[in-house]
Design a protein around this motif. Sequence first.
Motif, PDB file in Angstrom:
ATOM      1  N   GLU A  53      43.271-142.263 -35.832  1.00  0.00           N
ATOM      2  CA  GLU A  53      44.161-142.927 -36.797  1.00  0.00           C
ATOM      3  C   GLU A  53      43.326-143.554 -37.764  1.00  0.00           C
ATOM      4  OE1 GLU A  53      47.121-146.477 -36.357  1.00  0.00           O
ATOM      5  OE2 GLU A  53      46.467-145.414 -35.074  1.00  0.00           O
ATOM      6  N   VAL A  54      42.136-144.303 -37.982  1.00  0.00           N
ATOM      7  CA  VAL A  54      41.225-145.108 -38.586  1.00  0.00           C
ATOM      8  C   VAL A  54      40.873-143.717 -39.684  1.00  0.00           C
ATOM      9  CG1 VAL A  54      39.155-145.841 -39.299  1.00  0.00           C
ATOM     10  CG2 VAL A  54      40.503-146.986 -37.085  1.00  0.00           C
ATOM     11  N   LEU A  55      40.042-142.675 -39.174  1.00  0.00           N
ATOM     12  CA  LEU A  55      39.983-141.340 -40.527  1.00  0.00           C
ATOM     13  C   LEU A  55      40.992-141.078 -41.632  1.00  0.00           C
ATOM     14  CD1 LEU A  55      37.783-139.286 -38.478  1.00  0.00           C
ATOM     15  CD2 LEU A  55      37.276-140.806 -40.265  1.00  0.00           C
ATOM     16  N   ALA A  61      43.711-143.371 -47.960  1.00  0.00           N
ATOM     17  CA  ALA A  61      43.719-143.985 -49.429  1.00  0.00           C
ATOM     18  C   ALA A  61      42.451-143.909 -50.846  1.00  0.00           C
ATOM     19  CB  ALA A  61      42.857-145.363 -48.947  1.00  0.00           C
ATOM     20  N   GLY A  62      42.437-142.179 -50.062  1.00  0.00           N
ATOM     21  CA  GLY A  62      42.097-141.672 -51.506  1.00  0.00           C
ATOM     22  C   GLY A  62      39.956-141.584 -51.058  1.00  0.00           C
ATOM     23  N   ARG A  63      39.941-141.773 -49.688  1.00  0.00           N
ATOM     24  CA  ARG A  63      38.457-141.882 -50.042  1.00  0.00           C
ATOM     25  C   ARG A  63      38.539-140.549 -48.813  1.00  0.00           C
ATOM     26  NH1 ARG A  63      36.975-147.639 -47.880  1.00  0.00           N
ATOM     27  NH2 ARG A  63      35.055-146.826 -48.314  1.00  0.00           N
ATOM     28  N   SER A  64      36.544-140.391 -48.858  1.00  0.00           N
ATOM     29  CA  SER A  64      35.895-139.573 -47.930  1.00  0.00           C
ATOM     30  C   SER A  64      35.531-140.632 -46.877  1.00  0.00           C
ATOM     31  CB  SER A  64      35.254-138.200 -48.707  1.00  0.00           C
ATOM     32  OG  SER A  64      34.238-139.075 -49.227  1.00  0.00           O
ATOM     33  N   VAL A  65      34.978-139.894 -45.316  1.00  0.00           N
ATOM     34  CA  VAL A  65      33.951-140.640 -44.592  1.00  0.00           C
ATOM     35  C   VAL A  65      33.230-139.945 -44.129  1.00  0.00           C
ATOM     36  CG1 VAL A  65      34.878-141.451 -42.496  1.00  0.00           C
ATOM     37  CG2 VAL A  65      36.836-141.930 -43.760  1.00  0.00           C
ATOM     38  N   ARG A  66      32.579-140.083 -44.285  1.00  0.00           N
ATOM     39  CA  ARG A  66      31.235-139.671 -44.008  1.00  0.00           C
ATOM     40  C   ARG A  66      30.794-141.335 -42.551  1.00  0.00           C
ATOM     41  NH1 ARG A  66      25.169-141.059 -44.543  1.00  0.00           N
ATOM     42  NH2 ARG A  66      23.919-139.445 -43.588  1.00  0.00           N
ATOM     43  N   LEU A  67      29.821-140.486 -41.512  1.00  0.00           N
ATOM     44  CA  LEU A  67      29.750-140.632 -40.206  1.00  0.00           C
ATOM     45  C   LEU A  67      28.818-140.229 -39.846  1.00  0.00           C
ATOM     46  CD1 LEU A  67      33.010-140.340 -37.831  1.00  0.00           C
ATOM     47  CD2 LEU A  67      32.729-141.998 -39.360  1.00  0.00           C
ATOM     48  N   LYS A  68      27.636-140.884 -39.494  1.00  0.00           N
ATOM     49  CA  LYS A  68      26.125-140.956 -39.795  1.00  0.00           C
ATOM     50  C   LYS A  68      26.242-140.141 -38.403  1.00  0.00           C
ATOM     51  CE  LYS A  68      21.393-143.353 -39.884  1.00  0.00           C
ATOM     52  NZ  LYS A  68      21.058-143.637 -39.862  1.00  0.00           N
ATOM     53  N   GLY A  69      25.604-139.003 -38.854  1.00  0.00           N
ATOM     54  CA  GLY A  69      25.118-137.239 -37.914  1.00  0.00           C
ATOM     55  C   GLY A  69      26.631-136.953 -37.352  1.00  0.00           C
ATOM     56  N   THR A  72      31.445-135.453 -42.622  1.00  0.00           N
ATOM     57  CA  THR A  72      32.152-136.191 -44.522  1.00  0.00           C
ATOM     58  C   THR A  72      33.085-135.196 -43.822  1.00  0.00           C
ATOM     59  OG1 THR A  72      30.044-136.827 -45.887  1.00  0.00           O
ATOM     60  CG2 THR A  72      32.705-136.933 -46.606  1.00  0.00           C
ATOM     61  N   PHE A  73      34.339-136.224 -43.684  1.00  0.00           N
ATOM     62  CA  PHE A  73      35.908-135.916 -43.672  1.00  0.00           C
ATOM     63  C   PHE A  73      36.605-136.068 -44.948  1.00  0.00           C
ATOM     64  CE2 PHE A  73      34.171-136.717 -39.365  1.00  0.00           C
ATOM     65  CZ  PHE A  73      34.875-135.899 -39.012  1.00  0.00           C
ATOM     66  N   TYR A  74      36.739-135.356 -45.761  1.00  0.00           N
ATOM     67  CA  TYR A  74      37.326-135.283 -47.048  1.00  0.00           C
ATOM     68  C   TYR A  74      38.882-134.555 -46.955  1.00  0.00           C
ATOM     69  CZ  TYR A  74      35.149-131.066 -48.690  1.00  0.00           C
ATOM     70  OH  TYR A  74      35.449-129.903 -48.992  1.00  0.00           O
ATOM     71  N   LEU A  75      40.083-134.959 -48.018  1.00  0.00           N
ATOM     72  CA  LEU A  75      41.089-134.252 -48.046  1.00  0.00           C
ATOM     73  C   LEU A  75      41.839-133.092 -49.031  1.00  0.00           C
ATOM     74  CD1 LEU A  75      43.828-137.116 -46.951  1.00  0.00           C
ATOM     75  CD2 LEU A  75      43.242-135.289 -45.658  1.00  0.00           C
ATOM     76  N   THR A  76      41.962-132.375 -48.275  1.00  0.00           N
ATOM     77  CA  THR A  76      42.308-131.383 -50.341  1.00  0.00           C
ATOM     78  C   THR A  76      43.729-130.626 -50.335  1.00  0.00           C
ATOM     79  OG1 THR A  76      42.236-129.035 -48.704  1.00  0.00           O
ATOM     80  CG2 THR A  76      39.786-130.184 -49.554  1.00  0.00           C
ATOM     81  N   THR A  98      48.227-129.948 -47.314  1.00  0.00           N
ATOM     82  CA  THR A  98      47.187-131.353 -47.312  1.00  0.00           C
ATOM     83  C   THR A  98      46.025-130.503 -45.944  1.00  0.00           C
ATOM     84  OG1 THR A  98      49.131-132.823 -47.503  1.00  0.00           O
ATOM     85  CG2 THR A  98      46.697-133.602 -46.925  1.00  0.00           C
ATOM     86  N   LYS A  99      45.281-130.970 -45.929  1.00  0.00           N
ATOM     87  CA  LYS A  99      43.947-129.874 -45.700  1.00  0.00           C
ATOM     88  C   LYS A  99      42.914-131.396 -45.176  1.00  0.00           C
ATOM     89  CE  LYS A  99      45.700-125.646 -45.590  1.00  0.00           C
ATOM     90  NZ  LYS A  99      44.924-124.451 -44.561  1.00  0.00           N
ATOM     91  N   VAL A 100      42.179-131.209 -43.973  1.00  0.00           N
ATOM     92  CA  VAL A 100      41.213-132.099 -43.309  1.00  0.00           C
ATOM     93  C   VAL A 100      40.185-131.264 -43.772  1.00  0.00           C
ATOM     94  CG1 VAL A 100      39.865-133.494 -42.255  1.00  0.00           C
ATOM     95  CG2 VAL A 100      42.530-133.592 -42.340  1.00  0.00           C
ATOM     96  N   ARG A 101      39.346-131.293 -44.368  1.00  0.00           N
ATOM     97  CA  ARG A 101      38.062-130.911 -44.609  1.00  0.00           C
ATOM     98  C   ARG A 101      37.020-131.002 -43.998  1.00  0.00           C
ATOM     99  NH1 ARG A 101      40.014-125.776 -44.596  1.00  0.00           N
ATOM    100  NH2 ARG A 101      40.899-125.694 -47.185  1.00  0.00           N
ATOM    101  N   PHE A 102      35.588-130.615 -43.634  1.00  0.00           N
ATOM    102  CA  PHE A 102      34.880-131.311 -42.804  1.00  0.00           C
ATOM    103  C   PHE A 102      33.422-130.594 -43.501  1.00  0.00           C
ATOM    104  CE2 PHE A 102      31.872-131.234 -39.005  1.00  0.00           C
ATOM    105  CZ  PHE A 102      31.535-132.738 -39.512  1.00  0.00           C
TER     106      PHE A 102
END
Length: 138
Positions: A53-55, A61-69, A72-76, A98-102
């Motif tokens: 849910e947080v991701l 909101a237009g951001r990518s999300v980088r989780l250390k270790g 990075t997750f982002y939308l296309t 819409t897809k989530v890329r990693f």
Amino acid sequence: MAFYKKQKIHGKWYPRAITKGRPATTDDVAKRLSLMSTVSPGDTYAVLVNLGEVLGELMSAGRSVRLKGVGTFYLTCQSENQGVDTPEEVSPQQITDTKVRFIPEYSREQNNRVTDRTLIDPYLEWVDFDEIGNNSNK
């Protein structure tokens, strides 16, 4: 160890990665993470359950999300057969999927060569699944 099977494509043989057994669950991950930290399995489970849910909120909101270790997750988005003639005509209604890329986290040396990928065990061993199956029947 990771498993592969032999697959023939266009007259040539290739290894194809396969998974076996049931998927690891949130409980499995929570238990393993709790063994590596001072956090209880229940607390770890609660965090993991809410992670999606947080991701989603952050990426919406237009951001990518980088989780250390992890990585990075982002939308296309895709707009198949929805092209228009001018930039002014481009609109969100053209988006058909819409897809989530990693991208898994990795490290590079000074020469830009990838040296470490966190989600790939450095001691990974590939094993032919059919050979393991045949040996276990003997």
